[in-house]
Scaffold this active site. Sequence first.
Site, PDB file in Angstrom:
ATOM      1  CB  CYS A  83      -4.062 -11.204  -4.579  1.00 41.36           C
ATOM      2  SG  CYS A  83      -3.704 -10.789  -2.863  1.00 41.36           S
ATOM      3  CG  HIS A 174      -1.000  -8.241  -6.645  1.00 44.01           C
ATOM      4  ND1 HIS A 174      -2.302  -8.016  -7.013  1.00 44.01           N
ATOM      5  CD2 HIS A 174      -1.011  -8.431  -5.317  1.00 44.01           C
ATOM      6  CE1 HIS A 174      -3.069  -8.064  -5.952  1.00 44.01           C
ATOM      7  NE2 HIS A 174      -2.326  -8.308  -4.903  1.00 44.01           N
ATOM      8  CD  GLU A 176      -1.992  -7.668 -10.596  1.00 46.76           C
ATOM      9  OE1 GLU A 176      -1.386  -8.755 -10.690  1.00 46.76           O
ATOM     10  OE2 GLU A 176      -2.670  -7.344  -9.595  1.00 46.76           O
TER      11      GLU A 176
HETATM   12  N1  GLN Z   1      -6.738  -9.424   1.557  1.00 49.30           N
HETATM   13  C1  GLN Z   1      -7.572  -9.460   0.391  1.00 49.30           C
HETATM   14  C2  GLN Z   1      -8.702 -10.474   0.557  1.00 49.30           C
HETATM   15  O1  GLN Z   1      -8.701 -11.226   1.455  1.00 49.30           O
HETATM   16  C3  GLN Z   1      -6.756  -9.779  -0.847  1.00 49.30           C
HETATM   17  C4  GLN Z   1      -5.763  -8.678  -1.124  1.00 49.30           C
HETATM   18  C5  GLN Z   1      -5.372  -8.513  -2.556  1.00 49.30           C
HETATM   19  O2  GLN Z   1      -6.057  -8.981  -3.477  1.00 49.30           O
HETATM   20  N2  GLN Z   1      -4.293  -7.807  -2.761  1.00 49.30           N
HETATM   21  O3  GLN Z   1      -9.580 -10.500  -0.223  1.00 49.30           O
END
Ligand code: GLN
Length: 210
Positions: A83, A174, A176
Amino acid sequence: MDSPVQIGILALQGGVSEHRQHLAALGVAAREVRTPEALAGLHGLILPGGESTCLSRLLRLTGVGPALLQAYRENGLVLWGTCAGAILLAEEIVGETPHLGLMPITVSRNAFGSQLDSFQGEALVPTVSPKPIPLVFIRAPQIVGTHPPARVLLELDSYIAAVETDQALATVFHPELADDLSFHRYFLRKCGWQPAGAAPDRSRPFLAVR
Ligand code: GLN
């Protein structure tokens, strides 16, 4: 727990403990990385989810950013960004300046909307597991473009959710946060880990759900 493969988790901000628990379930004790020195001897490093702008600033302030780039280029450090971590790895971010910029992918931040638009799904990722893998998306980015030598591991609807190169892995979801160890096992293998266990069952049918 002692493990011949040395794995770190960037622990400046974001979801560190869930990654640590998944690795521990596979018998690997991970090191939390907050300083450039903590990168010494690592085979792999996970860049967790969190907030990419915040993580990027902390990478700069602590000196971990330049040190991990050096370890990636000179020592073969394998990286996995989940992410926000995937955003950090991307060479291009739509409308923004890239951060570490080492994976040939283009990402679009917050592409599904706000935190309230977070969702879960399940998909088959044949390279990673013979069984469908649960996917948790939290204010996720989309991978909207890839360039060689990136290989797409999972494409859903109109966007790409997982990509790899020989030395890096990016997932916009994710692993995890799901009750499944497949992606952690896959990352450990990329880092040179040899798991004990049975041969994979490749008999499950294809299934892809957003
Ligand atoms: N929206 C976050 C970003 O742009 C990422 C979100 C996440 O890691 N769950 O950094």
